[in-house]
Design a protein around this motif. Structure first.
Motif, PDB file in Angstrom:
ATOM      1  N   SER A  21       0.738  -1.274  -0.095  1.00  0.00           N
ATOM      2  CA  SER A  21       0.047  -0.072   0.061  1.00  0.00           C
ATOM      3  C   SER A  21       0.876   1.322   0.149  1.00  0.00           C
ATOM      4  CB  SER A  21      -1.099   0.085   1.284  1.00  0.00           C
ATOM      5  OG  SER A  21      -1.640  -1.228   1.288  1.00  0.00           O
ATOM      6  N   THR A  23       0.239   5.541   0.348  1.00  0.00           N
ATOM      7  CA  THR A  23      -0.579   6.499   1.008  1.00  0.00           C
ATOM      8  C   THR A  23      -0.185   7.754   0.904  1.00  0.00           C
ATOM      9  OG1 THR A  23      -1.989   5.004   2.370  1.00  0.00           O
ATOM     10  CG2 THR A  23      -2.261   7.602   2.806  1.00  0.00           C
ATOM     11  N   SER A  55      -9.921   4.467 -13.243  1.00  0.00           N
ATOM     12  CA  SER A  55      -9.647   2.962 -12.691  1.00  0.00           C
ATOM     13  C   SER A  55      -9.353   1.956 -13.893  1.00  0.00           C
ATOM     14  CB  SER A  55     -10.876   2.579 -12.079  1.00  0.00           C
ATOM     15  OG  SER A  55     -11.128   3.201 -10.981  1.00  0.00           O
ATOM     16  N   SER A  70      -5.016  -1.419  -7.300  1.00  0.00           N
ATOM     17  CA  SER A  70      -6.334  -0.924  -6.924  1.00  0.00           C
ATOM     18  C   SER A  70      -5.906   0.476  -6.409  1.00  0.00           C
ATOM     19  CB  SER A  70      -7.233  -1.760  -6.363  1.00  0.00           C
ATOM     20  OG  SER A  70      -6.402  -1.895  -5.002  1.00  0.00           O
ATOM     21  N   ARG A  71      -7.042   1.433  -6.478  1.00  0.00           N
ATOM     22  CA  ARG A  71      -7.029   2.658  -5.701  1.00  0.00           C
ATOM     23  C   ARG A  71      -8.208   2.912  -4.906  1.00  0.00           C
ATOM     24  NH1 ARG A  71      -5.772   6.855 -10.156  1.00  0.00           N
ATOM     25  NH2 ARG A  71      -6.355   8.393  -8.718  1.00  0.00           N
ATOM     26  N   ASP A  72      -7.938   3.685  -3.740  1.00  0.00           N
ATOM     27  CA  ASP A  72      -9.088   4.261  -2.859  1.00  0.00           C
ATOM     28  C   ASP A  72      -8.432   5.869  -2.799  1.00  0.00           C
ATOM     29  OD1 ASP A  72     -10.142   3.536   0.636  1.00  0.00           O
ATOM     30  OD2 ASP A  72     -10.470   5.088  -0.875  1.00  0.00           O
ATOM     31  N   ASP A  73      -9.591   6.519  -3.493  1.00  0.00           N
ATOM     32  CA  ASP A  73      -9.434   7.921  -3.682  1.00  0.00           C
ATOM     33  C   ASP A  73      -9.678   8.572  -2.533  1.00  0.00           C
ATOM     34  OD1 ASP A  73     -10.150   7.878  -7.383  1.00  0.00           O
ATOM     35  OD2 ASP A  73      -8.144   8.016  -6.302  1.00  0.00           O
ATOM     36  N   LYS A  75      -8.879   8.109   0.219  1.00  0.00           N
ATOM     37  CA  LYS A  75      -7.561   7.648   1.200  1.00  0.00           C
ATOM     38  C   LYS A  75      -6.459   8.073   0.484  1.00  0.00           C
ATOM     39  CE  LYS A  75      -9.908   4.357   4.284  1.00  0.00           C
ATOM     40  NZ  LYS A  75      -9.950   2.970   4.694  1.00  0.00           N
ATOM     41  N   THR A  77      -4.931   6.591  -1.765  1.00  0.00           N
ATOM     42  CA  THR A  77      -4.093   5.226  -1.497  1.00  0.00           C
ATOM     43  C   THR A  77      -4.140   4.453  -2.815  1.00  0.00           C
ATOM     44  OG1 THR A  77      -4.351   5.275   0.987  1.00  0.00           O
ATOM     45  CG2 THR A  77      -3.923   3.374  -0.095  1.00  0.00           C
ATOM     46  N   HIS A  79      -3.108   0.275  -3.883  1.00  0.00           N
ATOM     47  CA  HIS A  79      -2.565  -0.928  -3.492  1.00  0.00           C
ATOM     48  C   HIS A  79      -1.909  -1.882  -4.732  1.00  0.00           C
ATOM     49  CE1 HIS A  79      -4.831  -0.005   0.238  1.00  0.00           C
ATOM     50  NE2 HIS A  79      -5.911   0.206  -0.614  1.00  0.00           N
TER      51      HIS A  79
END
Length: 122
Positions: A21, A23, A55, A70-73, A75, A77, A79
């Motif tokens: 990960s 961030t 994505s 993958s991404r978590d916008d 946060k 972040t 992965h």
């Protein structure tokens, strides 16, 4: 200022899995393309996978069918899930993020993490 913090990695048995990960924090308006790169000892740094803001993803041939980015916008972040690891995946892994800083008209800069070691037993 923007900082990148990585987690995950370490020593993994051949055939095993691990998740990296990365961030971003600080004066961030928006994160665009997120990438993972790696550099094995004595070799040049190479792209592993990238994910765009919509994505869309693409992978290096060695990563297809084994790695998932993958991404978590929410946060800021990204992965990297790595499965069926092989000894040749041993390397230092870096994330690279394209970030617009401050506000809607802020500059877009490239940020690299310090790198995290992934060691896969032979």
């Amino acid at each position: 200022q923007v900082q990148l913090a990585q987690s995950g990695g370490g020593s993994v048995e051949s055939g095993g899995s691990t998740r990296l990960s990365c961030t971003a924090s600080g004066n961030i308006f928006r994160v665009y393309r997120m990438e993972w790169h790696r550099q094995a000892l004595g070799k040049e740094r190479e792209l592993v996978a990238r994910i765009h803001r919509d994505s869309y993803t693409d992978y290096a041939d060695f990563a297809k069918d084994r790695f998932t980015i993958s991404r978590d916008d929410a946060k800021n972040t990204v992965h990297l899930e790595m499965n069926d690891l092989k000894h040749e995946d041993t390397a230092v892994y870096f994330c690279r993020l394209e970030i617009r800083v401050g506000h809607v008209d802020g500059s877009v800069n490239i940020y690299w993490s310090q790198g995290i070691q992934v060691s896969v037993s032979a």
